[in-house]
Design a protein around this motif. Structure first.
Motif, PDB file in Angstrom:
ATOM      1  N   ALA A   1     -70.636 -13.574  97.491  1.00 40.89           N
ATOM      2  CA  ALA A   1     -70.029 -13.881  96.195  1.00 40.89           C
ATOM      3  C   ALA A   1     -69.441 -12.611  95.588  1.00 40.89           C
ATOM      4  CB  ALA A   1     -71.076 -14.467  95.263  1.00 40.89           C
ATOM      5  N   GLN A   2     -70.202 -11.511  95.734  1.00 37.24           N
ATOM      6  CA  GLN A   2     -69.756 -10.232  95.179  1.00 37.24           C
ATOM      7  C   GLN A   2     -68.463  -9.768  95.861  1.00 37.24           C
ATOM      8  OE1 GLN A   2     -72.458  -6.898  95.669  1.00 37.24           O
ATOM      9  NE2 GLN A   2     -73.338  -7.450  93.691  1.00 37.24           N
ATOM     10  N   ASP A   3     -68.427  -9.913  97.202  1.00 40.39           N
ATOM     11  CA  ASP A   3     -67.220  -9.537  97.955  1.00 40.39           C
ATOM     12  C   ASP A   3     -66.027 -10.340  97.445  1.00 40.39           C
ATOM     13  OD1 ASP A   3     -68.523  -7.736  99.429  1.00 40.39           O
ATOM     14  OD2 ASP A   3     -68.631  -8.922 101.276  1.00 40.39           O
ATOM     15  N   GLY A   4     -66.270 -11.632  97.204  1.00 39.64           N
ATOM     16  CA  GLY A   4     -65.202 -12.504  96.714  1.00 39.64           C
ATOM     17  C   GLY A   4     -64.682 -12.018  95.385  1.00 39.64           C
ATOM     18  N   LEU A   5     -65.617 -11.640  94.490  1.00 36.58           N
ATOM     19  CA  LEU A   5     -65.234 -11.150  93.159  1.00 36.58           C
ATOM     20  C   LEU A   5     -64.409  -9.881  93.268  1.00 36.58           C
ATOM     21  CD1 LEU A   5     -68.276 -11.420  90.722  1.00 36.58           C
ATOM     22  CD2 LEU A   5     -66.008 -12.398  90.471  1.00 36.58           C
ATOM     23  N   VAL A   6     -64.893  -8.977  94.115  1.00 41.29           N
ATOM     24  CA  VAL A   6     -64.193  -7.705  94.300  1.00 41.29           C
ATOM     25  C   VAL A   6     -62.774  -7.988  94.759  1.00 41.29           C
ATOM     26  CG1 VAL A   6     -64.074  -5.624  95.710  1.00 41.29           C
ATOM     27  CG2 VAL A   6     -66.250  -6.332  94.763  1.00 41.29           C
ATOM     28  N   GLN A   7     -62.638  -8.916  95.724  1.00 43.26           N
ATOM     29  CA  GLN A   7     -61.331  -9.227  96.277  1.00 43.26           C
ATOM     30  C   GLN A   7     -60.409  -9.845  95.220  1.00 43.26           C
ATOM     31  OE1 GLN A   7     -60.486  -7.988  98.871  1.00 43.26           O
ATOM     32  NE2 GLN A   7     -58.626  -8.995  99.538  1.00 43.26           N
ATOM     33  N   SER A   8     -60.942 -10.776  94.391  1.00 44.74           N
ATOM     34  CA  SER A   8     -60.038 -11.392  93.415  1.00 44.74           C
ATOM     35  C   SER A   8     -59.659 -10.400  92.329  1.00 44.74           C
ATOM     36  CB  SER A   8     -60.600 -12.680  92.814  1.00 44.74           C
ATOM     37  OG  SER A   8     -61.974 -12.598  92.677  1.00 44.74           O
ATOM     38  N   ALA A   9     -60.586  -9.504  91.979  1.00 47.57           N
ATOM     39  CA  ALA A   9     -60.242  -8.503  90.966  1.00 47.57           C
ATOM     40  C   ALA A   9     -59.162  -7.569  91.497  1.00 47.57           C
ATOM     41  CB  ALA A   9     -61.472  -7.710  90.566  1.00 47.57           C
ATOM     42  N   LYS A  10     -59.259  -7.247  92.796  1.00 46.58           N
ATOM     43  CA  LYS A  10     -58.240  -6.376  93.397  1.00 46.58           C
ATOM     44  C   LYS A  10     -56.876  -7.054  93.338  1.00 46.58           C
ATOM     45  CE  LYS A  10     -60.790  -4.103  97.070  1.00 46.58           C
ATOM     46  NZ  LYS A  10     -60.921  -4.094  98.515  1.00 46.58           N
ATOM     47  N   LEU A  11     -56.870  -8.356  93.680  1.00 50.21           N
ATOM     48  CA  LEU A  11     -55.593  -9.074  93.686  1.00 50.21           C
ATOM     49  C   LEU A  11     -54.994  -9.123  92.288  1.00 50.21           C
ATOM     50  CD1 LEU A  11     -56.432 -11.930  96.191  1.00 50.21           C
ATOM     51  CD2 LEU A  11     -54.879 -10.006  96.529  1.00 50.21           C
ATOM     52  N   ALA A  12     -55.868  -9.354  91.288  1.00 54.20           N
ATOM     53  CA  ALA A  12     -55.381  -9.401  89.908  1.00 54.20           C
ATOM     54  C   ALA A  12     -54.810  -8.041  89.525  1.00 54.20           C
ATOM     55  CB  ALA A  12     -56.512  -9.783  88.972  1.00 54.20           C
TER      56      ALA A  12
ATOM     57  N   ALA B   1     -65.003   4.728  99.647  1.00 49.37           N
ATOM     58  CA  ALA B   1     -63.950   5.371  98.847  1.00 49.37           C
ATOM     59  C   ALA B   1     -63.041   4.344  98.166  1.00 49.37           C
ATOM     60  CB  ALA B   1     -63.121   6.289  99.735  1.00 49.37           C
ATOM     61  N   ILE B   2     -62.723   3.274  98.893  1.00 50.98           N
ATOM     62  CA  ILE B   2     -61.781   2.307  98.327  1.00 50.98           C
ATOM     63  C   ILE B   2     -62.396   1.585  97.136  1.00 50.98           C
ATOM     64  CG2 ILE B   2     -60.499   0.191  98.827  1.00 50.98           C
ATOM     65  CD1 ILE B   2     -60.366   1.311 101.747  1.00 50.98           C
ATOM     66  N   ARG B   3     -63.670   1.245  97.286  1.00 53.83           N
ATOM     67  CA  ARG B   3     -64.331   0.548  96.182  1.00 53.83           C
ATOM     68  C   ARG B   3     -64.520   1.474  94.982  1.00 53.83           C
ATOM     69  NH1 ARG B   3     -68.293  -4.171  97.588  1.00 53.83           N
ATOM     70  NH2 ARG B   3     -67.174  -5.088  99.305  1.00 53.83           N
ATOM     71  N   LEU B   4     -64.883   2.721  95.251  1.00 56.41           N
ATOM     72  CA  LEU B   4     -65.080   3.649  94.130  1.00 56.41           C
ATOM     73  C   LEU B   4     -63.757   3.932  93.432  1.00 56.41           C
ATOM     74  CD1 LEU B   4     -67.795   6.064  95.547  1.00 56.41           C
ATOM     75  CD2 LEU B   4     -68.052   4.369  93.730  1.00 56.41           C
TER      76      LEU B   4
END
Ligand code: ADP
Length: 254
Positions: A17-28, A141-144
């Motif tokens: 679920a967390q990965d999904g959130l990270v991905q949608s926030a990135k897209l936004a 690095a990418i997440r940070l």
């Protein structure tokens, strides 16, 4: 055993679920960034068209030396544009969770600032940096970078209507931790909102502007890397603090 299995399953679900959130926030974030990018790329493209016309004229007149000199700015602009799109590629990539590579937090700050360079310049933000480097930590690095970008964009949003925008980024060692603070003079967070800013979907921005995911995702990313993220107010703005354990092995002289 059953309980253990259940906990394992839930942890896995949570991570997905967390990965999904990270991905949608990135897209936004990518969506919101495209306008700034179009501006950032269109302007050098127009300039390059003019530079090429000049080059053609110089060559027509046999001024080869001058033509060579005129190539340099074209080259520089292309390098800058390549750096920009290079960042975006890594930013958009879905990275496997739990990556714990050794990285320099100061370099992550540099990269995030580079990505937001157009906005910082357009909005005439004076940026003050106090970065200890290298600041070795373990993480992704990418997440940070995504955390930093979220904090910086929020600071810029908060300062939007202020005549003098001042952004301060500090990175210093505090015992076993690196302490990274992002301070703005955007007026700060209302006291009643302070406990909620890390909640998913909490936003005070107009519909369409804010998703309320940036800080929730950032909070998860920092925790995943063994650190903490907190929000506070100072005299005339907000200050966000990220602490991450120092990677002592990397700093060891032997
Ligand atoms: P979003 O930016 O989509 O609203 P975030 O999770 O990044 O989502 O932020 C949640 C809310 O926290 C913002 O809507 C804003 O009210 C508040 N906030 C975050 N950063 C700042 C800041 N630097 N100054 C003032 N308020 C802030």
């Amino acid at each position: 055993e059953e309980l253990e299995q259940l906990v394992e399953e839930r942890t896995r679900d949570l991570r997905t679920a967390q990965d999904g959130l990270v991905q949608s926030a990135k897209l936004a974030a990518l969506g919101q960034m495209s306008a700034a990018l179009a501006h950032e790329i269109n302007q050098p493209l127009t300039a390059q068209r003019m530079q090429l016309a000049t080059l053609r004229l110089l060559l027509d007149h046999g001024r080869v030396d001058d033509a060579y000199k005129a190539l340099k700015p074209v080259d520089d602009m292309l390098t800058r544009m390549a750096a920009l799109t290079g960042h975006l590629k890594t930013f958009a990539r879905k990275s496997p969770s739990g990556l714990r590579e050794r990285l320099d937090l100061a370099a992550v700050v540099d990269q995030s600032l580079q990505l937001l360079d157009a906005r910082l310049r357009d909005e005439q933000v004076s940026t003050v940096l106090h970065l200890t480097r290298p600041a070795w930590v373990r993480g992704d690095a990418i997440r940070l970078e995504q955390v930093l970008i979220n904090l910086l964009r929020n600071a810029l949003d908060a300062m939007q209507d202020k005549p003098c925008k001042r952004l301060e980024i500090r990175l210093e060692a505090d015992e076993q931790l690196w302490r990274l603070t992002v301070t703005d003079n955007g007026g700060g967070i209302a006291e009643e909102h302070l406990p909620n800013v890390f909640d998913p979907f909490f936003t005070t921005k107009p519909v369409g502007d804010g998703l309320g995911l940036g800080l929730a995702v950032s909070f998860a990313i920092v925790h995943e890397s063994g650190g903490r993220l907190s929000a506070d107010n100072h005299v005339n703005g907000a200050v966000f603090t990220v602490t991450l354990p120092i990677d002592l092995e990397a700093h060891s002289p032997c």
